[in-house]
Design an enzyme around this catalytic site. Structure first.
Site, PDB file in Angstrom:
ATOM      1  N   HIS A  16      43.782  70.576   8.557  1.00  0.00           N
ATOM      2  CA  HIS A  16      42.499  71.232   8.236  1.00  0.00           C
ATOM      3  C   HIS A  16      41.474  70.832   9.289  1.00  0.00           C
ATOM      4  O   HIS A  16      40.832  69.801   9.182  1.00  0.00           O
ATOM      5  CB  HIS A  16      42.051  70.814   6.823  1.00  0.00           C
ATOM      6  CG  HIS A  16      40.809  71.511   6.341  1.00  0.00           C
ATOM      7  ND1 HIS A  16      40.493  71.638   5.007  1.00  0.00           N
ATOM      8  CD2 HIS A  16      39.795  72.110   7.009  1.00  0.00           C
ATOM      9  CE1 HIS A  16      39.346  72.279   4.875  1.00  0.00           C
ATOM     10  NE2 HIS A  16      38.889  72.566   6.087  1.00  0.00           N
ATOM     11  N   HIS A 198      40.253  78.182   2.043  1.00  0.00           N
ATOM     12  CA  HIS A 198      39.319  77.189   1.512  1.00  0.00           C
ATOM     13  C   HIS A 198      39.031  77.573   0.059  1.00  0.00           C
ATOM     14  O   HIS A 198      38.711  78.735  -0.224  1.00  0.00           O
ATOM     15  CB  HIS A 198      38.002  77.206   2.282  1.00  0.00           C
ATOM     16  CG  HIS A 198      38.057  76.543   3.626  1.00  0.00           C
ATOM     17  ND1 HIS A 198      38.959  76.890   4.594  1.00  0.00           N
ATOM     18  CD2 HIS A 198      37.305  75.529   4.148  1.00  0.00           C
ATOM     19  CE1 HIS A 198      38.755  76.121   5.671  1.00  0.00           C
ATOM     20  NE2 HIS A 198      37.756  75.289   5.426  1.00  0.00           N
ATOM     21  N   GLU A 201      35.861  73.782  -2.673  1.00  0.00           N
ATOM     22  CA  GLU A 201      35.013  72.865  -1.902  1.00  0.00           C
ATOM     23  C   GLU A 201      33.646  72.847  -2.599  1.00  0.00           C
ATOM     24  O   GLU A 201      33.213  71.823  -3.095  1.00  0.00           O
ATOM     25  CB  GLU A 201      34.883  73.343  -0.448  1.00  0.00           C
ATOM     26  CG  GLU A 201      33.992  72.458   0.414  1.00  0.00           C
ATOM     27  CD  GLU A 201      33.784  73.004   1.843  1.00  0.00           C
ATOM     28  OE1 GLU A 201      34.007  74.208   2.075  1.00  0.00           O
ATOM     29  OE2 GLU A 201      33.371  72.205   2.715  1.00  0.00           O
ATOM     30  N   ASP A 279      38.236  68.297   9.209  1.00  0.00           N
ATOM     31  CA  ASP A 279      37.434  69.509   9.020  1.00  0.00           C
ATOM     32  C   ASP A 279      36.650  69.877  10.292  1.00  0.00           C
ATOM     33  O   ASP A 279      37.119  70.682  11.086  1.00  0.00           O
ATOM     34  CB  ASP A 279      36.499  69.344   7.816  1.00  0.00           C
ATOM     35  CG  ASP A 279      36.156  70.663   7.137  1.00  0.00           C
ATOM     36  OD1 ASP A 279      36.624  71.710   7.595  1.00  0.00           O
ATOM     37  OD2 ASP A 279      35.406  70.639   6.139  1.00  0.00           O
ATOM     38  N   ASP A 280      35.472  69.299  10.460  1.00  0.00           N
ATOM     39  CA  ASP A 280      34.618  69.579  11.631  1.00  0.00           C
ATOM     40  C   ASP A 280      34.123  68.242  12.184  1.00  0.00           C
ATOM     41  O   ASP A 280      32.962  67.864  11.973  1.00  0.00           O
ATOM     42  CB  ASP A 280      33.431  70.449  11.215  1.00  0.00           C
ATOM     43  CG  ASP A 280      33.878  71.768  10.609  1.00  0.00           C
ATOM     44  OD1 ASP A 280      34.236  72.678  11.378  1.00  0.00           O
ATOM     45  OD2 ASP A 280      33.898  71.872   9.361  1.00  0.00           O
TER      46      ASP A 280
HETATM   47  N1  HPA Z   1      34.050  75.096   4.713  1.00  0.00           N
HETATM   48  C1  HPA Z   1      33.894  76.418   4.864  1.00  0.00           C
HETATM   49  N2  HPA Z   1      33.813  76.985   6.052  1.00  0.00           N
HETATM   50  C2  HPA Z   1      33.908  76.230   7.141  1.00  0.00           C
HETATM   51  C3  HPA Z   1      34.061  74.865   7.046  1.00  0.00           C
HETATM   52  C4  HPA Z   1      34.158  74.271   5.755  1.00  0.00           C
HETATM   53  O1  HPA Z   1      34.319  73.052   5.560  1.00  0.00           O
HETATM   54  N3  HPA Z   1      34.101  74.397   8.312  1.00  0.00           N
HETATM   55  C5  HPA Z   1      33.984  75.447   9.135  1.00  0.00           C
HETATM   56  N4  HPA Z   1      33.852  76.562   8.427  1.00  0.00           N
HETATM   57 ZN    ZN Z   2      37.144  73.603   6.558  1.00  0.00          ZN
END
Ligand code: HPA
Ligand code: ZN
Length: 339
Positions: A16, A198, A201, A279-280
Site C-alpha cells: 500500500h 481503499h 479508512e 501509504d504516502d
Molecule cells: N487514502 C485515500 N486516497 C489516497 C490516500 C489515502 O490514504 N493516499 C493517496 N490517495
Molecule cells: Zn492509500
C-alpha cells in the site's frame, strides 16, 4: 537483535504505497525549478510545516497540488527510483505500488508519460536493488465511474501486456461508496486485473463489505473500520482477506489519537491478515520500516508478531507461488535463527 534490525532483516513486501506520496520536499523543490512550476513554498522547512492534517481531505488537497511539479517522463522515473532505493534499505524485496493517472491527465500530462516513467523507474530499481514490483493504477472515487472508464481505456495497452497488474480505488472516501464503481471493477476483473480498494479508512464498515461483495476485491486497503462490524471481521478472517494497514498515515490523518490506540494488534488477534505499509511516506513521516517499528513499539509487538506481519505481506502479495515460497522460506529461516 533490536526490533528495527530484526524487522529490516525479514524479507517484506510493501502493498500500500502511492508513488506520488513519496515526493519528498527536496525533490519537489528541485522539480519545481527544473520544470518552472510555481509552488507556494520557498524551503523544505516550509513544505514540512504545511504537512499538518486533521483528516484525509486536508492531506489530499496538498497531495494533488504537490503532484503538479511532476511533468516529464524522467520526473516519474526519478520519483519511482528514489522510493525503491529507500524501501530496499528497509528490507523490502517486493512492492506493489499505486499511481493516480487522473491526477496527472487532468493537468494535461499524457497517461503514457506517467506510466512509461514509472515503469522505467521500476525496471531500473529491479536492476539496481533487486526489488521486484507490480504496478496498480487507481481511479479517483471523487470523480465519476465514466471518468474512471475513460482512464481505463487509456491503460488498456498496458493491461493487455501486464505492465499494469491491478486496479485500485482511492481519494475521498466519505460519500463515495465502492458500489459506484461496480461496472468498472467488473470490466477490470474480466480483463484479468487484480483488484484492490481503499475502504474503512474514514468510511464505514459497510464500505469494506461492499468492496468485498460488490467490487470483489482481492485486498482491502486500510480496512480499520471493519472492526466496527464483528460479523464482517469474522468473514474477512475466514476468507483470509489481506488488509493493508498504514499506522503513521492513520496517526497523521486523525484515525487514531496516538499509536498506542492503533487497532493493528486487535486486528491480528481477530485473525485478520494484516500487513504494515507506509501509504504516502513523504507526507506522513515515515517509510516502511519506520511504520513497522513505530507500531511495534507502541503496541508491544513480539518477534512472532513481526514474523506474522512479514509473512502476511508476502502471502497477501500478487507474486506467483514460487516467488512467494522463496520469500516465505527465507522468513522462516530468519525466524528459526532468532527463535
Ligand atoms: N487514502 C485515500 N486516497 C489516497 C490516500 C489515502 O490514504 N493516499 C493517496 N490517495
Ligand atoms: Zn492509500
Amino acid at each position: 537483535m533490536d526490533l528495527s534490525s530484526y524487522f529490516r532483516a525479514l524479507p517484506k513486501a510493501e502493498l500500500h504505497l502511492h508513488l506520488e506520496g513519496t515526493l519528498e520536499p527536496e525533490l519537489m523543490i528541485r522539480l519545481a525549478a527544473r520544470n518552472k512550476v510555481e509552488i507556494p513554498f520557498r524551503s523544505v522547512e516550509e513544505i514540512r510545516a504545511a504537512y499538518r492534517f486533521t483528516r484525509l481531505q486536508d492531506f489530499l488537497d496538498i497531495y494533488y497540488r504537490g503532484m503538479d511539479v511532476l511533468r516529464a517522463e524522467e520526473d516519474f522515473h526519478e520519483l519511482t527510483l528514489a522510493y525503491l532505493e529507500r524501501v530496499a534499505a528497509d528490507g523490502a524485496v517486493h512492492v506493489e505500488v499505486f499511481f493516480d493517472p487522473q491526477g496527472h491527465t487532468a493537468r494535461g500530462i499524457p497517461f503514457t508519460t506517467v506510466a512509461d516513467g514509472i515503469l522505467a523507474g521500476l525496471a531500473e530499481g529491479h536492476e539496481r536493488f533487486g526489488i521486484t514490483s507490480l504496478l496498480i493504477m487507481c481511479v479517483l472515487r471523487h470523480l465519476t465511474e465514466d471518468e474512471g472508464f475513460a482512464t481505463y481505456r487509456e491503460a488498456e495497452p498496458y493491461i493487455a501486456d501486464e505492465r499494469i497488474a491491478g486496479l485500485g480505488l482511492d481519494s475521498t472516501e466519505k460519500d463515495n461508496p465502492p458500489a459506484r464503481f461496480e461496472r468498472l471493477f467488473a470490466a477490470a476483473r474480466e480483463a484479468g486485473l487484480r483488484l484492490v480498494a481503499h475502504a474503512g479508512e474514514e468510511g464505514p464498515a459497510s464500505y469494506v463489505a461492499d468492496a468485498v461483495d460488490r467490487l470483489r476485491v482481492d485486498r482491502i486497503d486500510h480496512g480499520n473500520r471493519a472492526l466496527e462490524d464483528p460479523a464482517l471481521v469474522r468473514r474477512l478472517a475466514q476468507r483470509g482477506m489481506t488488509l493493508t494497514v498504514c499506522p503513521l498515515s492513520n496517526l497523521r490523518l486523525g484515525g487514531v489519537a496516538n499509536l498506542k490506540q492503533h487497532p493493528l494488534k486487535r486486528m491480528l488477534d481477530a485473525g485478520l491478515k494484516v500487513t504494515v505499509n507506509s501509504d504516502d511516506p513523504a507526507y506522513f513521516g515515515g517509510y516502511l520500516l519506520d511504520n513497522c517499528v513505530a507500531v511495534a513499539e507502541a503496541l508491544g509487538l513480539e518477534a512472532a508478531d513481526l514474523v506474522t506481519l512479514a509473512r502476511n505481506s508476502i502471502e497477501g502479495s500478487f507474486l506467483d507461488a514460487p516467488a512467494r515460497k522463496t520469500h516465505l522460506d527465507s522468513i522462516d529461516r530468519i525466524a528459526a535463527m532468532e527463535g
